[in-house]
Design an enzyme around this catalytic site. Structure first.
Site, mmCIF file in Angstrom:
data_model
loop_
_atom_site.group_PDB
_atom_site.id
_atom_site.type_symbol
_atom_site.label_atom_id
_atom_site.label_comp_id
_atom_site.label_asym_id
_atom_site.label_seq_id
_atom_site.Cartn_x
_atom_site.Cartn_y
_atom_site.Cartn_z
ATOM 1 C CD1 TRP A 26 1.672 -2.158 8.378
ATOM 2 C CD2 TRP A 26 0.436 -2.752 10.142
ATOM 3 N NE1 TRP A 26 0.629 -1.273 8.482
ATOM 4 C CE2 TRP A 26 -0.143 -1.611 9.538
ATOM 5 C CE3 TRP A 26 -0.165 -3.301 11.273
ATOM 6 C CZ2 TRP A 26 -1.302 -1.010 10.048
ATOM 7 C CZ3 TRP A 26 -1.326 -2.701 11.771
ATOM 8 C CH2 TRP A 26 -1.875 -1.567 11.156
ATOM 9 C CG ASP A 76 0.251 -8.665 7.365
ATOM 10 O OD1 ASP A 76 -0.701 -8.585 6.562
ATOM 11 O OD2 ASP A 76 0.477 -7.804 8.239
ATOM 12 C CE LYS A 134 -4.022 -1.020 5.159
ATOM 13 N NZ LYS A 134 -3.765 -1.937 6.270
HETATM 14 C C1 PLP Z 1 -3.449 -2.352 7.476
HETATM 15 C C2 PLP Z 1 -2.513 -3.455 7.805
HETATM 16 C C3 PLP Z 1 -2.726 -4.306 8.897
HETATM 17 C C4 PLP Z 1 -3.879 -4.130 9.856
HETATM 18 O O1 PLP Z 1 -5.028 -4.613 9.321
HETATM 19 P P1 PLP Z 1 -6.402 -4.697 10.178
HETATM 20 O O2 PLP Z 1 -7.291 -5.440 9.232
HETATM 21 O O3 PLP Z 1 -6.823 -3.296 10.451
HETATM 22 O O4 PLP Z 1 -6.119 -5.447 11.411
HETATM 23 C C5 PLP Z 1 -1.830 -5.332 9.110
HETATM 24 N N1 PLP Z 1 -0.776 -5.517 8.297
HETATM 25 C C6 PLP Z 1 -0.535 -4.716 7.240
HETATM 26 C C7 PLP Z 1 0.639 -4.974 6.378
HETATM 27 C C8 PLP Z 1 -1.400 -3.652 6.966
HETATM 28 O O5 PLP Z 1 -1.166 -2.853 5.915
#
Ligand code: PLP
Length: 346
Positions: free
Chosen positions: A89, A158, A182
């Protein structure tokens, strides 16, 4: 998703609190939806102890959208942004930022096995950087920050896969963002927590829909928000408040992950993918002695009702994602299955 949340949503799906229509059919300007929207934001403020120096925005486009939108707003002409690349990521965040402006890779552990975060005191930081971007939990590698780096530049994280999993001090951050799917609720809504001074200083030459200031000025209703996703977010955050907030869930998460790591460590048959000091409490990644055994493990587990254990297609192995809503009994069932599998195949 917490079972209680799904049940409440189900009960209200057809006829929202007696309104005669579903919340999915409600106008986002109507009297039914308004309190839902406000509750999602105020629950997040309570859970994370977010001060008035910050805006809480509910946006669309996922965390991936923020990979681009954040530098569009905060990475000015001639400036450099520092990025830590500690996995899949982080790498994607870097790539999108590079399309906008100058990026310095302050630390790179993206191809390290065991997976890990770079040492905080060895980051190569830029003087006067626009911000320092980290991925607090690398969902695929299973490596998570235990202590966040210090920097003069605003820290941006993030937190898609570990927001609300533990207590953090929001005041240490310039910005935090997370796709909801998540640890927060269903896909379709992205939570963005931003220091107000950064919003004000943001680039005003990009299209209005991408400017944080416009979303802030319109309480995240610049255009139609993803009302149903936000409704479920309001229920999930209320569920968490009822469970004792982040302190309560943190203890449960540590207990769940602790039991699973202990099971992995208790034998040579399993080996953890992440370095012990960076082991994630959300995504537990491990290997078996061979890929054949891993495939057999995944299919036998699925036959017993334990699905989703296959590691991400980019790395293989096994990954148990045990987000906030994942029950303790599920972790114990997995541990029993692991012991049994080793006995038969070890
Ligand atoms: C799942 C995830 C993403 C992507 O998220 P989207 O909402 O599908 O764009 C980005 N960063 C991390 C750390 C993730 O686990």
């Amino acid at each position: 998703m917490p079972e209680e949340v799904l049940q409440e949503a189900q009960e209200n799906l057809f006829n929202y609190k007696g309104a005669g229509f579903s919340i999915m059919e409600a106008s986002h300007r109507g009297k039914e939806y308004g309190p839902v929207h406000d509750a999602a934001i105020s629950n997040l403020r309570k859970l994370m102890n977010i001060s008035d120096d910050y805006e809480v925005l509910l946006l669309q486009g996922g965390a991936t959208g923020q990979f681009a939108i954040l530098p569009m707003n905060l990475l000015g002409e001639g400036q450099t942004a520092d990025y830590v690349n500690a996995g899949s990521w982080g790498k994607k965040a870097v790539k999108e930022a590079q399309a906008i402006g100058n990026v310095n890779i302050a630390g790179d552990t993206s191809s390290d096995i065991p997976t890990r975060m770079p040492d905080n005191d060895r980051l190569q930081l830029t003087k006067d950087a626009a911000y320092l971007h980290i991925t607090s939990n690398e969902t695929i590698g299973g490596n998570q920050y235990m202590e966040y780096p210090q920097s003069d530049a605003p820290l941006v994280a993030d937190m898609s896969s570990d927001i609300l999993c533990r207590e953090i001090d929001v005041n240490r951050f310039g910005a935090i963002y997370a796709g909801a799917q998540k640890n927060l609720g269903p896909s379709g809504v992205t939570v963005v927590i931003l220091r107000k001074d950064l919003i004000e200083a943001g680039n005003s030459t990009i299209p209005g829909i991408f400017q944080y200031r416009n979303h802030a000025a319109n309480n995240s209703m610049l255009n139609t928000p993803p009302c149903f996703s936000i409704y479920i977010l309001s229920l999930t955050t209320q569920w968490l408040l009822d469970k004792g907030g982040v302190t309560g869930i943190q203890a449960i998460n540590e207990a769940k992950a602790g039991r699973l790591y202990a099971a992995i460590q208790s034998t040579e048959f399993f080996s953890g993918t992440a370095a012990p000091e960076y082991r994630s409490t959300m995504n537990i990644t491990f290997r078996l002695p061979s890929e054949e055994l891993e495939a057999q493990f995944i299919s036998e587990a699925a036959a017993q009702g334990m699905s989703g254990l296959k590691g991400h297609r980019s790395v293989g192995g096994i990954r148990a994602s045990i987000y906030n809503a994942f029950p303790e009994a599920g972790v114990d069932a997995l541990i029993d299955f692991m012991k049994d599998f080793e006995q038969k195949n070890g």
